[in-house]
Design a protein around this motif. Structure first.
Motif, PDB file in Angstrom:
ATOM      1  N   GLN A  63     -12.341 -10.711  -5.987  1.00  0.00           N
ATOM      2  CA  GLN A  63     -13.187 -10.075  -6.992  1.00  0.00           C
ATOM      3  C   GLN A  63     -14.640 -10.048  -6.520  1.00  0.00           C
ATOM      4  N   ALA A  64     -15.116 -11.123  -5.931  1.00  0.00           N
ATOM      5  CA  ALA A  64     -16.495 -11.170  -5.436  1.00  0.00           C
ATOM      6  C   ALA A  64     -16.688 -10.250  -4.228  1.00  0.00           C
ATOM      7  N   ASP A  65     -15.683 -10.192  -3.359  1.00  0.00           N
ATOM      8  CA  ASP A  65     -15.799  -9.435  -2.109  1.00  0.00           C
ATOM      9  C   ASP A  65     -15.551  -7.938  -2.290  1.00  0.00           C
ATOM     10  N   LEU A  66     -14.689  -7.569  -3.233  1.00  0.00           N
ATOM     11  CA  LEU A  66     -14.270  -6.171  -3.341  1.00  0.00           C
ATOM     12  C   LEU A  66     -14.527  -5.565  -4.717  1.00  0.00           C
ATOM     13  N   SER A  67     -15.475  -6.095  -5.444  1.00  0.00           N
ATOM     14  CA  SER A  67     -15.725  -5.596  -6.805  1.00  0.00           C
ATOM     15  C   SER A  67     -16.237  -4.155  -6.819  1.00  0.00           C
ATOM     16  N   GLU A  68     -16.824  -3.696  -5.736  1.00  0.00           N
ATOM     17  CA  GLU A  68     -17.343  -2.326  -5.664  1.00  0.00           C
ATOM     18  C   GLU A  68     -16.401  -1.381  -4.927  1.00  0.00           C
ATOM     19  N   LEU A  69     -15.130  -1.735  -4.864  1.00  0.00           N
ATOM     20  CA  LEU A  69     -14.144  -0.925  -4.158  1.00  0.00           C
ATOM     21  C   LEU A  69     -13.840   0.357  -4.932  1.00  0.00           C
ATOM     22  N   LYS A  70     -13.821   1.466  -4.205  1.00  0.00           N
ATOM     23  CA  LYS A  70     -13.468   2.761  -4.798  1.00  0.00           C
ATOM     24  C   LYS A  70     -12.036   3.155  -4.440  1.00  0.00           C
ATOM     25  N   ASP A  71     -11.615   2.792  -3.223  1.00  0.00           N
ATOM     26  CA  ASP A  71     -10.269   3.128  -2.772  1.00  0.00           C
ATOM     27  C   ASP A  71      -9.852   2.147  -1.684  1.00  0.00           C
ATOM     28  N   PHE A  72      -8.553   1.962  -1.540  1.00  0.00           N
ATOM     29  CA  PHE A  72      -7.988   1.073  -0.522  1.00  0.00           C
ATOM     30  C   PHE A  72      -6.803   1.817   0.069  1.00  0.00           C
ATOM     31  N   LYS A  73      -6.955   2.245   1.316  1.00  0.00           N
ATOM     32  CA  LYS A  73      -5.898   2.998   1.987  1.00  0.00           C
ATOM     33  C   LYS A  73      -5.230   2.130   3.041  1.00  0.00           C
ATOM     34  N   GLN A  74      -3.914   2.327   3.194  1.00  0.00           N
ATOM     35  CA  GLN A  74      -3.162   1.620   4.215  1.00  0.00           C
ATOM     36  C   GLN A  74      -2.428   2.627   5.085  1.00  0.00           C
ATOM     37  N   SER A  75      -2.272   2.279   6.355  1.00  0.00           N
ATOM     38  CA  SER A  75      -1.641   3.181   7.316  1.00  0.00           C
ATOM     39  C   SER A  75      -0.884   2.358   8.352  1.00  0.00           C
ATOM     40  N   ASP A  76      -0.193   3.056   9.229  1.00  0.00           N
ATOM     41  CA  ASP A  76       0.497   2.414  10.356  1.00  0.00           C
ATOM     42  C   ASP A  76       1.378   1.250   9.903  1.00  0.00           C
ATOM     43  N   TRP A  77       2.180   1.496   8.889  1.00  0.00           N
ATOM     44  CA  TRP A  77       3.039   0.465   8.311  1.00  0.00           C
ATOM     45  C   TRP A  77       4.153   0.045   9.274  1.00  0.00           C
ATOM     46  N   THR A  78       4.450  -1.251   9.316  1.00  0.00           N
ATOM     47  CA  THR A  78       5.675  -1.748   9.938  1.00  0.00           C
ATOM     48  C   THR A  78       6.310  -2.728   8.965  1.00  0.00           C
ATOM     49  N   PHE A  79       7.628  -2.784   8.983  1.00  0.00           N
ATOM     50  CA  PHE A  79       8.394  -3.660   8.101  1.00  0.00           C
ATOM     51  C   PHE A  79       9.460  -4.348   8.935  1.00  0.00           C
ATOM     52  N   GLU A  80       9.497  -5.643   8.873  1.00  0.00           N
ATOM     53  CA  GLU A  80      10.543  -6.421   9.528  1.00  0.00           C
ATOM     54  C   GLU A  80      10.952  -7.515   8.567  1.00  0.00           C
ATOM     55  N   GLY A  81      12.179  -7.933   8.618  1.00  0.00           N
ATOM     56  CA  GLY A  81      12.585  -9.031   7.766  1.00  0.00           C
ATOM     57  C   GLY A  81      14.081  -9.138   7.637  1.00  0.00           C
ATOM     58  N   ARG A  82      14.460 -10.080   6.785  1.00  0.00           N
ATOM     59  CA  ARG A  82      15.872 -10.329   6.562  1.00  0.00           C
ATOM     60  C   ARG A  82      15.991 -11.138   5.280  1.00  0.00           C
ATOM     61  N   GLY A  83      16.930 -10.762   4.440  1.00  0.00           N
ATOM     62  CA  GLY A  83      17.151 -11.513   3.216  1.00  0.00           C
ATOM     63  C   GLY A  83      15.952 -11.444   2.291  1.00  0.00           C
ATOM     64  N   ASP A  84      15.405 -12.611   1.983  1.00  0.00           N
ATOM     65  CA  ASP A  84      14.288 -12.667   1.045  1.00  0.00           C
ATOM     66  C   ASP A  84      12.937 -12.868   1.726  1.00  0.00           C
ATOM     67  N   LEU A  85      12.846 -12.568   3.027  1.00  0.00           N
ATOM     68  CA  LEU A  85      11.615 -12.724   3.788  1.00  0.00           C
ATOM     69  C   LEU A  85      11.309 -11.436   4.540  1.00  0.00           C
TER      70      LEU A  85
END
Length: 163
Positions: A95-117
């Motif tokens: 809240q202190a660091d990002l209180s003036e945030l207008k947008d948050f974009k994410q890119s270049d996603w990777t997903f790895e895992g198994r079961g519940d991790l």
């Protein structure tokens, strides 16, 4: 999802070490582990939705909804700062660091895992109300709780030098 072979092997070795408590692994074992770390598309979709909900809540300052993204024992590891542990401390820090945030974009996603991790990596861009932005990347360790909801347990991120 496409992931570079070296990344898949590194994640597989980390998962093998975590699961087995051992530091011995052959390249063949690492390859086999990497092949078994592909999350089903339904899990990837569920994780992406959790990220979207949390990101939308962060941008509008809905801290109750945002806190649903995290486990109760969550730890955030920001750059040049000690780890922030626990949901209330995490909320105050963000809240202190990002209180003036207008947008948050994410890119270049990777997903790895198994079961519940799952381990999710993304590029990220924070866009602030004053028009400035910061870019970086993050690694998010997700766990699926007893209700089948994915939550962030550990997040480490860094910011690029151009930010």
């Amino acid at each position: 999802m496409l992931v570079r072979r070296s990344t898949r092997i590194a994640l597989a070795v980390a998962a093998a070490l975590f699961a087995a408590g051992s530091v011995t692994s052959t390249a063949a074992e690492a390859d086999a582990m990497a092949d078994s770390l592909t999350l089903p598309e339904a899990e990837v979709t569920a994780i992406r939705q959790v990220f979207k909900t949390a990101t939308d809540a962060l941008v509008v300052g809905d801290w109750k909804a945002w806190s649903e993204f995290w486990t109760k024992d969550a730890v955030l590891m920001p750059p040049n700062h000690p780890s922030v542990a626990g949901l209330e401390k995490l909320r105050k820090f963000v809240q202190a660091d990002l209180s003036e945030l207008k947008d948050f974009k994410q890119s270049d996603w990777t997903f790895e895992g198994r079961g519940d991790l799952a381990v999710v990596t993304t590029g990220m861009e924070w866009i602030f109300k004053d028009g400035k932005s910061k870019t970086g990347k993050q690694i998010v360790v997700m766990v699926k709780d007893a209700d089948g909801v994915w939550r962030a347990q550990r997040v480490i991120y860094n910011l690029n030098g151009d930010s």
